[in-house]
Design a protein around this motif. Structure first.
Motif, PDB file in Angstrom:
ATOM      1  N   PRO A  21      70.132   3.078  41.520  1.00  0.00           N
ATOM      2  CA  PRO A  21      70.051   3.230  40.055  1.00  0.00           C
ATOM      3  C   PRO A  21      70.398   1.939  39.301  1.00  0.00           C
ATOM      4  N   GLU A  22      71.351   1.185  39.811  1.00  0.00           N
ATOM      5  CA  GLU A  22      71.722  -0.086  39.178  1.00  0.00           C
ATOM      6  C   GLU A  22      70.573  -1.085  39.269  1.00  0.00           C
ATOM      7  N   VAL A  23      69.915  -1.133  40.412  1.00  0.00           N
ATOM      8  CA  VAL A  23      68.786  -2.045  40.582  1.00  0.00           C
ATOM      9  C   VAL A  23      67.673  -1.675  39.604  1.00  0.00           C
ATOM     10  N   TYR A  24      67.398  -0.378  39.463  1.00  0.00           N
ATOM     11  CA  TYR A  24      66.339   0.060  38.546  1.00  0.00           C
ATOM     12  C   TYR A  24      66.630  -0.387  37.117  1.00  0.00           C
ATOM     13  N   ARG A  25      67.872  -0.239  36.684  1.00  0.00           N
ATOM     14  CA  ARG A  25      68.241  -0.625  35.310  1.00  0.00           C
ATOM     15  C   ARG A  25      68.109  -2.136  35.097  1.00  0.00           C
ATOM     16  N   VAL A  26      68.599  -2.925  36.054  1.00  0.00           N
ATOM     17  CA  VAL A  26      68.518  -4.384  35.939  1.00  0.00           C
ATOM     18  C   VAL A  26      67.049  -4.820  35.971  1.00  0.00           C
ATOM     19  N   GLN A 135      83.812   1.742  42.686  1.00  0.00           N
ATOM     20  CA  GLN A 135      83.339   1.216  41.405  1.00  0.00           C
ATOM     21  C   GLN A 135      83.459  -0.312  41.389  1.00  0.00           C
ATOM     22  N   LYS A 136      84.484  -0.832  42.046  1.00  0.00           N
ATOM     23  CA  LYS A 136      84.651  -2.291  42.140  1.00  0.00           C
ATOM     24  C   LYS A 136      83.470  -2.905  42.901  1.00  0.00           C
ATOM     25  N   ASP A 137      83.031  -2.226  43.969  1.00  0.00           N
ATOM     26  CA  ASP A 137      81.868  -2.699  44.726  1.00  0.00           C
ATOM     27  C   ASP A 137      80.620  -2.698  43.833  1.00  0.00           C
ATOM     28  N   ARG A 138      80.457  -1.629  43.063  1.00  0.00           N
ATOM     29  CA  ARG A 138      79.302  -1.498  42.166  1.00  0.00           C
ATOM     30  C   ARG A 138      79.281  -2.642  41.144  1.00  0.00           C
ATOM     31  N   SER A 139      80.442  -2.941  40.565  1.00  0.00           N
ATOM     32  CA  SER A 139      80.548  -4.032  39.588  1.00  0.00           C
ATOM     33  C   SER A 139      80.256  -5.381  40.240  1.00  0.00           C
ATOM     34  N   ALA A 140      80.791  -5.586  41.437  1.00  0.00           N
ATOM     35  CA  ALA A 140      80.545  -6.841  42.150  1.00  0.00           C
ATOM     36  C   ALA A 140      79.056  -6.989  42.469  1.00  0.00           C
ATOM     37  N   PHE A 141      78.421  -5.881  42.818  1.00  0.00           N
ATOM     38  CA  PHE A 141      76.985  -5.918  43.094  1.00  0.00           C
ATOM     39  C   PHE A 141      76.203  -6.336  41.845  1.00  0.00           C
ATOM     40  N   LEU A 142      76.494  -5.693  40.727  1.00  0.00           N
ATOM     41  CA  LEU A 142      75.786  -6.015  39.483  1.00  0.00           C
ATOM     42  C   LEU A 142      75.961  -7.476  39.106  1.00  0.00           C
ATOM     43  N   SER A 143      77.140  -8.001  39.285  1.00  0.00           N
ATOM     44  CA  SER A 143      77.410  -9.407  38.990  1.00  0.00           C
ATOM     45  C   SER A 143      76.600 -10.314  39.920  1.00  0.00           C
ATOM     46  N   ALA A 144      76.600 -10.001  41.220  1.00  0.00           N
ATOM     47  CA  ALA A 144      75.863 -10.816  42.191  1.00  0.00           C
ATOM     48  C   ALA A 144      74.361 -10.768  41.927  1.00  0.00           C
ATOM     49  N   LEU A 145      73.844  -9.604  41.537  1.00  0.00           N
ATOM     50  CA  LEU A 145      72.418  -9.479  41.232  1.00  0.00           C
ATOM     51  C   LEU A 145      72.068 -10.315  40.002  1.00  0.00           C
ATOM     52  N   ASP A 146      72.909 -10.265  38.995  1.00  0.00           N
ATOM     53  CA  ASP A 146      72.689 -11.067  37.787  1.00  0.00           C
ATOM     54  C   ASP A 146      72.688 -12.559  38.121  1.00  0.00           C
ATOM     55  N   VAL A 147      73.629 -13.003  38.938  1.00  0.00           N
ATOM     56  CA  VAL A 147      73.701 -14.407  39.350  1.00  0.00           C
ATOM     57  C   VAL A 147      72.418 -14.813  40.087  1.00  0.00           C
ATOM     58  N   ALA A 148      71.960 -13.963  41.003  1.00  0.00           N
ATOM     59  CA  ALA A 148      70.755 -14.279  41.781  1.00  0.00           C
ATOM     60  C   ALA A 148      69.523 -14.379  40.882  1.00  0.00           C
ATOM     61  N   ILE A 149      69.367 -13.433  39.953  1.00  0.00           N
ATOM     62  CA  ILE A 149      68.217 -13.451  39.043  1.00  0.00           C
ATOM     63  C   ILE A 149      68.251 -14.714  38.187  1.00  0.00           C
ATOM     64  N   ASN A 150      69.397 -15.035  37.625  1.00  0.00           N
ATOM     65  CA  ASN A 150      69.504 -16.225  36.775  1.00  0.00           C
ATOM     66  C   ASN A 150      69.280 -17.511  37.558  1.00  0.00           C
TER      67      ASN A 150
END
Length: 160
Positions: A21-26, A135-150
């Motif tokens: 679900p996080e990947v879909y939103r990003v 939830q900490k893992d989920r937040s770390a994932f979202l941060s890492a995905l954002d870094v990779a995209i940027n």
């Protein structure tokens, strides 16, 4: 260099992925194409940017499908260390569901640790699996995905 004009693409090793679900939103926010690859039918949002890919039930069929398409400009989401290694070697960005990025520098040690733990489990020395997803893992994932995209955007890869 033609790679600079390629679009960023996301590949999810989806059968046991807790962050779909996080990947879909990003992906929706950035207008990035997502391939949700699994051995069985999974529900995915009705969105032209999200494509469900159901592969045969053969051993490593989903891994092989993803690895064949991994390249610079691709982001692969997987907890599977051998798949991560194959994709890193192909030039893709690879992120585990807990936000841990796999790189050329880290994937060799991760593979060695995985093999050691597999051997210890086989001998009965170690039991149990990884810690529960948090939830900490989920937040770390979202941060890492954002870094990779940027990072890929700065390198010239397109979105949308």
């Amino acid at each position: 260099m033609s790679e600079v004009f390629q679009a960023i693409t996301l590949y999810i090793d989806a059968d046991a992925c807790p962050v779909k679900p996080e990947v879909y939103r990003v992906a929706e926010r950035h207008r990035i194409k997502v391939f949700v690859v699994s051995n069985s039918f999974l529900q995915v949002p009705q969105d032209p940017l999200i494509e469900r890919v159901v592969v045969s039930a053969g051993f490593d069929a989903a891994d092989d499908w993803i690895a064949e398409r991994a390249r610079q400009g691709a982001i692969v989401i997987t907890a599977d260390i051998p798949l991560a290694s194959r994709c890193v070697k192909a030039g893709a960005e690879v992120i585990g569901p807990t936000g841990k990025p796999f790189t050329e520098a880290s994937v060799g040690m991760a593979l060695a640790t995985r093999n050691l733990m597999e051997d210890l489990r086989a001998m009965g020395e170690v039991s149990g699996g990884p810690k529960a997803f948090s939830q900490k893992d989920r937040s770390a994932f979202l941060s890492a995905l954002d870094v990779a995209i940027n990072r890929l955007k700065r390198a010239g890869f397109k979105v949308g």
